[in-house]
Structure formats: C-alpha cells, structure tokens
Design a protein around this motif. Structure first.
Motif, short mmCIF file in Angstrom:
data_model
loop_
_atom_site.label_atom_id
_atom_site.label_comp_id
_atom_site.label_asym_id
_atom_site.label_seq_id
_atom_site.Cartn_x
_atom_site.Cartn_y
_atom_site.Cartn_z
N ASP A 101 -42.05 -16.66 -37.48
CA ASP A 101 -41.66 -15.41 -36.84
C ASP A 101 -40.26 -14.96 -37.24
O ASP A 101 -39.90 -13.80 -37.09
N ASP A 102 -39.48 -15.89 -37.76
CA ASP A 102 -38.12 -15.57 -38.15
C ASP A 102 -37.62 -16.70 -39.04
O ASP A 102 -38.24 -17.77 -39.11
N TYR A 103 -36.52 -16.49 -39.72
CA TYR A 103 -35.90 -17.55 -40.50
C TYR A 103 -34.39 -17.40 -40.43
O TYR A 103 -33.86 -16.31 -40.23
N VAL A 104 -33.69 -18.51 -40.55
CA VAL A 104 -32.23 -18.54 -40.55
C VAL A 104 -31.79 -19.42 -41.71
O VAL A 104 -32.32 -20.53 -41.88
N THR A 105 -30.87 -18.92 -42.52
CA THR A 105 -30.41 -19.66 -43.68
C THR A 105 -29.15 -20.46 -43.34
O THR A 105 -28.20 -19.92 -42.77
N LYS A 106 -29.17 -21.75 -43.66
CA LYS A 106 -27.99 -22.60 -43.45
C LYS A 106 -26.93 -22.28 -44.50
O LYS A 106 -27.27 -22.00 -45.65
N PRO A 107 -25.63 -22.37 -44.14
CA PRO A 107 -25.10 -22.62 -42.80
C PRO A 107 -25.25 -21.38 -41.92
O PRO A 107 -25.22 -20.26 -42.42
N PHE A 108 -25.45 -21.60 -40.65
CA PHE A 108 -25.67 -20.50 -39.72
C PHE A 108 -24.82 -20.70 -38.47
O PHE A 108 -24.34 -21.79 -38.18
N SER A 109 -24.68 -19.62 -37.73
CA SER A 109 -23.96 -19.68 -36.46
C SER A 109 -24.93 -20.14 -35.36
O SER A 109 -25.97 -19.51 -35.16
N PRO A 110 -24.63 -21.24 -34.67
CA PRO A 110 -25.52 -21.68 -33.58
C PRO A 110 -25.71 -20.60 -32.52
O PRO A 110 -26.80 -20.48 -31.95
N ARG A 111 -24.66 -19.81 -32.27
CA ARG A 111 -24.80 -18.73 -31.28
C ARG A 111 -25.83 -17.70 -31.75
O ARG A 111 -26.62 -17.18 -30.96
N GLU A 112 -25.80 -17.39 -33.06
CA GLU A 112 -26.77 -16.44 -33.58
C GLU A 112 -28.18 -17.02 -33.47
O GLU A 112 -29.14 -16.30 -33.13
#
Length: 245
Positions: A101-112
């Motif tokens: 449903d979504d993806y986040v690329t490392k490094p990422f903000s934990p808050r985001e």
C-alpha cells in the motif's frame, strides 16, 4: 462506551537498530507493536496475532519481503508498508505490483513512517465504514468501479488493482477532464500533506498498465506537463458514471 483497542503493527526488519527505532516510535504513537527479524518469524507472528498493518523490509535474509508479502496476503488482506534500502524504481514497482500500500526508502524519518502508518490505517477504516452504505458505481471508457465491493472491471474483465491504484482511479473518475496536480493527488488519495511525489508517478504508471489499451500511448490518463494528470472521457460519454444500468 467500549474503547477501540489500539491497532496492531508488525515490524519486520533484520536490522535490529532500525527495528528498535521504528518499534519505539510506533509504541509511543499508541500502537501495539510486534517485531520479527526474518520472513518465517514474521509469518509465525502474523499467524499468532493477525496484524492490522505490516511494516516490511524488502531485503530480508532467506525469504525476501516480496515473498513474505505474498504469503501474508494468502491468509487475507492486510495493509503493507514496504521498506527498501535502495532507491531503485524497480524495487518500488515490484512492491506496489504485489499489493504493497505504500513504500518508504531508507534512510527515512521515523516520524514520517508513523504518519504513513496512520494514513494507511485511516484509509482502511474509511473503506470499512463506506461498505456500510450504498455508493454509486463509477463508469467511463468501459471502466466500472464499485466503491463498496472494491471491484473494478474493464469491458467486463476484472482488474487486479491494489488499494492505492483503486483509490487513484476512483478519484480520477470522479474528476473527469480536470488537471489534477501530484500534490493534490498525494493529499486526496494518500492523505499526505508531504512526501515523495514519485509515489504518484509510479502508481500512475502501474495504473496505466492495467487500464490503457496501449500504456505507452495512454488515451485515458493523460500527463499534464508541469501539473500532474487528467482523466479524459471519450467523446459522447458523460463524466462520473453514477449508478446506471
């Protein structure tokens, strides 16, 4: 009045530092959090206590995140946010293709990441609420979308749309002929006030591959350069289809 229990999130990552940080932020945000360091452990955890959402690393030892996602979905629908250490578009497309449903690329903000988790869960709850009442069908260009059943067809053939692809197509069908900016689509479809706009681009590309006769020369979902996208209704058709026979 009975209080709704906190949503259960399963975090799957073989990097203990990443897993600990993500778990800490989600715990402070009020979620019940389970952890697993590899695919088999993740499947065991999910079987023992079905999560409301999974934060899943793509690059896992032994069984990669794509296979874990497939096996989780075999037991029923569950929202998945994919983590990838690489910015390769191919990885993102693979994750979206199997239904992430979504993806986040490392490094990422934990808050985001917490905001992304909250956004996906809000949409899942809104979807569940929408199924309690009638909703008009959306029709255009041979496409029929049933918002309640979450079913989409083209010329009578069912389309294998992910949650986000369905929502994106529904939004475009509800706004035919309008130029929709990427920022507006991110806000209205994803529920984000900020984020990587390439998310929209990747989803549009995937959606075109499923609804266009020739995705390389789209006739329905047009690019409006410098703005975003527009759904063009063929001549002789109305706009939003409505519940018509």
């Amino acid at each position: 009045m009975q209080q709704t229990p906190p949503a259960r999130v399963l975090v799957v990552d073989d990097d203990p530092t990443v897993a600990e940080v993500v778990t800490g932020y989600l715990d402070r945000a009020g979620f019940t959090v389970d952890r697993a360091a590899d695919g088999p452990a993740a499947l065991e955890r999910a079987a023992a206590a079905r999560p409301d959402l999974v934060v899943l690393d793509l690059m896992l030892p032994g069984m990669d995140g794509l296979e874990v996602c497939r096996r989780l979905r075999d037991d029923g629908p569950v929202p998945v946010i994919m983590l990838t250490a690489r910015g390769d578009e191919e990885d993102r497309v693979l994750g979206l293709e199997i239904g992430a449903d979504d993806y986040v690329t490392k490094p990422f903000s934990p808050r985001e990441l917490v905001l992304r988790v909250e956004s996906v869960l809000r949409r899942v709850r809104a979807l569940a609420d929408s199924r309690s009442g009638p909703a008009p069908l959306l029709r255009a260009a041979g496409l029929t979308l049933d918002p309640v059943a979450r079913r989409a067809t083209k010329d009578g053939v069912e389309l294998p749309l992910t949650l986000r692809e369905f929502d994106l197509l529904a939004y475009l069908l509800r706004h035919p002929g309008q130029a929709c900016g990427r920022e507006a689509l991110m806000r209205e479809v994803w529920g984000w006030e900020f984020g990587d706009l390439s998310t929209v681009t990747v989803h549009v590309r995937r959606l075109r591959s499923k609804v266009e006769d020739d995705p390389a020369r789209p006739s329905l979902i047009q690019t409006v350069w410098g703005v975003g996208y527009r759904f063009d209704v063929p001549d002789g058709e109305g706009g939003e289809g409505g519940d018509r026979a």
